[in-house]
Design an enzyme around this catalytic site. Structure first.
Site, PDB file in Angstrom:
ATOM      1  N   LYS A   1     -10.224  35.956  93.000  1.00  0.00           N
ATOM      2  CA  LYS A   1      -9.861  35.063  92.147  1.00  0.00           C
ATOM      3  C   LYS A   1     -10.423  35.035  90.766  1.00  0.00           C
ATOM      4  CE  LYS A   1     -10.301  30.542  92.452  1.00  0.00           C
ATOM      5  NZ  LYS A   1     -10.664  29.699  91.095  1.00  0.00           N
ATOM      6  N   ASN A   2     -11.951  35.027  90.856  1.00  0.00           N
ATOM      7  CA  ASN A   2     -12.767  34.845  89.827  1.00  0.00           C
ATOM      8  C   ASN A   2     -13.069  35.755  88.992  1.00  0.00           C
ATOM      9  OD1 ASN A   2     -13.085  32.119  90.453  1.00  0.00           O
ATOM     10  ND2 ASN A   2     -15.030  32.257  91.565  1.00  0.00           N
TER      11      ASN A   2
ATOM     12  N   CYS B   1     -13.492  16.993  86.482  1.00  0.00           N
ATOM     13  CA  CYS B   1     -13.379  18.070  87.450  1.00  0.00           C
ATOM     14  C   CYS B   1     -14.049  16.962  88.708  1.00  0.00           C
ATOM     15  CB  CYS B   1     -13.995  19.183  87.492  1.00  0.00           C
ATOM     16  SG  CYS B   1     -13.435  20.301  88.780  1.00  0.00           S
TER      17      CYS B   1
ATOM     18  N   ARG C   1     -18.074  20.336  83.845  1.00  0.00           N
ATOM     19  CA  ARG C   1     -18.473  21.745  83.695  1.00  0.00           C
ATOM     20  C   ARG C   1     -18.010  21.971  82.044  1.00  0.00           C
ATOM     21  NH1 ARG C   1     -15.707  24.955  88.535  1.00  0.00           N
ATOM     22  NH2 ARG C   1     -13.996  23.301  88.465  1.00  0.00           N
TER      23      ARG C   1
ATOM     24  N   ASP D   1     -20.317  28.259  95.804  1.00  0.00           N
ATOM     25  CA  ASP D   1     -19.041  28.288  96.228  1.00  0.00           C
ATOM     26  C   ASP D   1     -18.933  28.603  97.779  1.00  0.00           C
ATOM     27  OD1 ASP D   1     -17.642  27.866  94.067  1.00  0.00           O
ATOM     28  OD2 ASP D   1     -16.916  29.659  93.619  1.00  0.00           O
TER      29      ASP D   1
ATOM     30  N   ARG E   1      -5.092  27.642  96.078  1.00  0.00           N
ATOM     31  CA  ARG E   1      -5.697  28.085  94.659  1.00  0.00           C
ATOM     32  C   ARG E   1      -6.751  29.243  94.794  1.00  0.00           C
ATOM     33  NH1 ARG E   1      -9.291  24.292  92.254  1.00  0.00           N
ATOM     34  NH2 ARG E   1      -9.362  25.827  90.688  1.00  0.00           N
TER      35      ARG E   1
END
Length: 417
Positions: free
Chosen positions: A22-23, A117, A122, A305, A397
């Site tokens: 995803k990133n 967030c 961020r 993460d 997500r």
């Protein structure tokens, strides 16, 4: 609202294939804005964040064709709208990655500020400072960044802090800028390298991606290309941590072992036997894991993460682990939910002291963010009885068909509508 029902206590056995990252996919999709020819991607994961990016780019005029097998074509020939609205940016902060490409190709962009967030602030100040150094005029009005520039100019940019999206935004902007740009204190993440590889295939001149100094020689235009999105190293690490906690033997195919050095080292310290191939990872775990302390850091350090997943592993490990979060100031909320399952965790500022217990007890828990969700799933897989994980829209997500993949490994897990 969907939930995951997990009945724990069963070792994991079998093989699953890792999805695309995803990133990496999100910034590469935004890179399509830099060219007037189609960008053809493969290995794009089926995630809600990807759907949000498709919606964002689509309302700008990008023609997107998306296929169930992970192929996607983006054609940004006719851009009719250069605005990233708040209602989309608030659900996915990566939306800010349209700022650099729009400004570089069209000379203007209007992008909502991302706002707060759950896991911490961020800020986008590094994005703004870098683009201003390249000659952009940027004002902030009514919650939006309004950016203009006739043509960006290459320059030397020293970032105050390591920022992945900041590095990506400035690298994309510099690809079409006039002259040379040097990004110092750049992020070194593999996803930055994947974006750079795609940009080079589009005709960009980029050197040093993967180091803390990236040099970009601007070109007048970029073209379309074909690119395969790299494997998701966080999904890979999540499955490995789950097998290390629950025990068993698994193989992950379609992986990128070289992107996971810090995670693999910690899992080996926990007692896992790990073998890597060119694009596969085998993990075998027998017995109770050993407690392993971790401290998050920018790549190539231990990824923030993966922090929640390692905390879940530590809850049932032999000994005491100290888990320190250095990237996001509020990324310990999953600790409170793990305590509901019987974990022995004490929080001291940004450090969690986790004393391993022999067994967790199933309970209803609530996901607070994407990676916290994964940590709670791992805890549910090792807990006695039934665990119900609520608010799994966070999970959707960033994890493609998580319950199906864990089910293929023998886990007793199902989605409850």
């Amino acid at each position: 609202m969907d939930k995951l029902r997990i009945t724990g206590g069963k070792p994991l056995e079998g093989e699953v294939r890792v999805s695309g990252a995803k990133n990496a996919a999100l910034p590469i999709m935004c890179a399509a804005l830099l060219a007037d020819k189609p960008l053809a991607l493969s290995n794009v994961p089926q995630l809600t964040d990807i759907s949000t990016a498709v919606k964002l780019l689509g309302q700008m005029g990008v023609a997107v064709e998306r296929h169930a097998d992970g192929r996607m074509t983006l054609d940004a020939k006719k851009i009719t709208n250069r605005v990233a609205p708040y209602e989309l940016v608030k659900t996915m902060r990566a939306s800010v990655l349209v700022l650099g490409p729009l400004l570089a190709r069209f000379g203007e962009a209007r992008v909502s500020l991302p706002g707060g967030c759950a896991i911490g602030s961020r800020p986008v100040d590094q994005h703004i400072k870098g683009l201003q150094a390249m000659g952009a005029a940027i004002t902030i009005e009514h919650g939006y960044m309004n950016a203009r520039a006739e043509r960006l100019r290459g320059t030397r940019i020293v970032m105050d802090m390591v920022t992945v999206t900041g590095t990506e935004n400035l690298m994309m902007a510099a690809a079409l800028a006039e002259g040379s740009t040097v990004l110092e204190n750049a992020a070194r993440e593999p996803e930055v390298v994947d974006l750079a590889n795609c940009l080079v295939a589009m005709g960009a001149c980029i050197e040093g991606a993967g180091t803390d100094v990236i040099r970009i020689e601007g070109v007048s235009s970029l073209s379309g290309t074909e690119h395969q999105v790299m494997p998701d190293r966080i999904e890979t690490g999540t499955f490995l941590a789950a097998a290390a906690a629950a025990g068993g033997a698994i193989r992950l195919s379609g992986a990128a072992p070289e992107s996971l050095d810090a995670t693999l080292e910690k899992l080996r310290q926990a007692g896992a036997k790990i073998a890597t191939g060119k694009d596969s990872i085998d993990l075998e775990m027998s017995g109770r894991p050993a407690a392993v302390s971790v401290r998050t850091a920018p790549y190539p350090g231990f990824a923030t993460d993966m922090q929640a997943q390692l905390m879940a592993l530590a809850t049932v490990a032999s000994g005491t682990a100290e888990i320190t979060e250095t990237i996001f100031e509020n990324r310990m909320m999953h600790a409170l939910e793990l305590q509901r399952l019987g974990a022995d965790i004490t929080i001291h500022g940004t450090t969690a002291v986790v004393k391993g217990v022999r067994k967790l007890q199933g309970a209803t828990v609530m996901a607070t963010d994407l990676r916290a969700s994964a940590g709670l799933v791992i805890a549910g897989l090792v807990a006695q009885g039934e665990t119900l994980v609520d608010r799994i829209y966070h999970l959707d997500r960033g994890y493609e068909a998580l319950e199906r993949k864990f089910g293929a490994l023998g886990a007793r897990i199902e989605r409850v509508h």
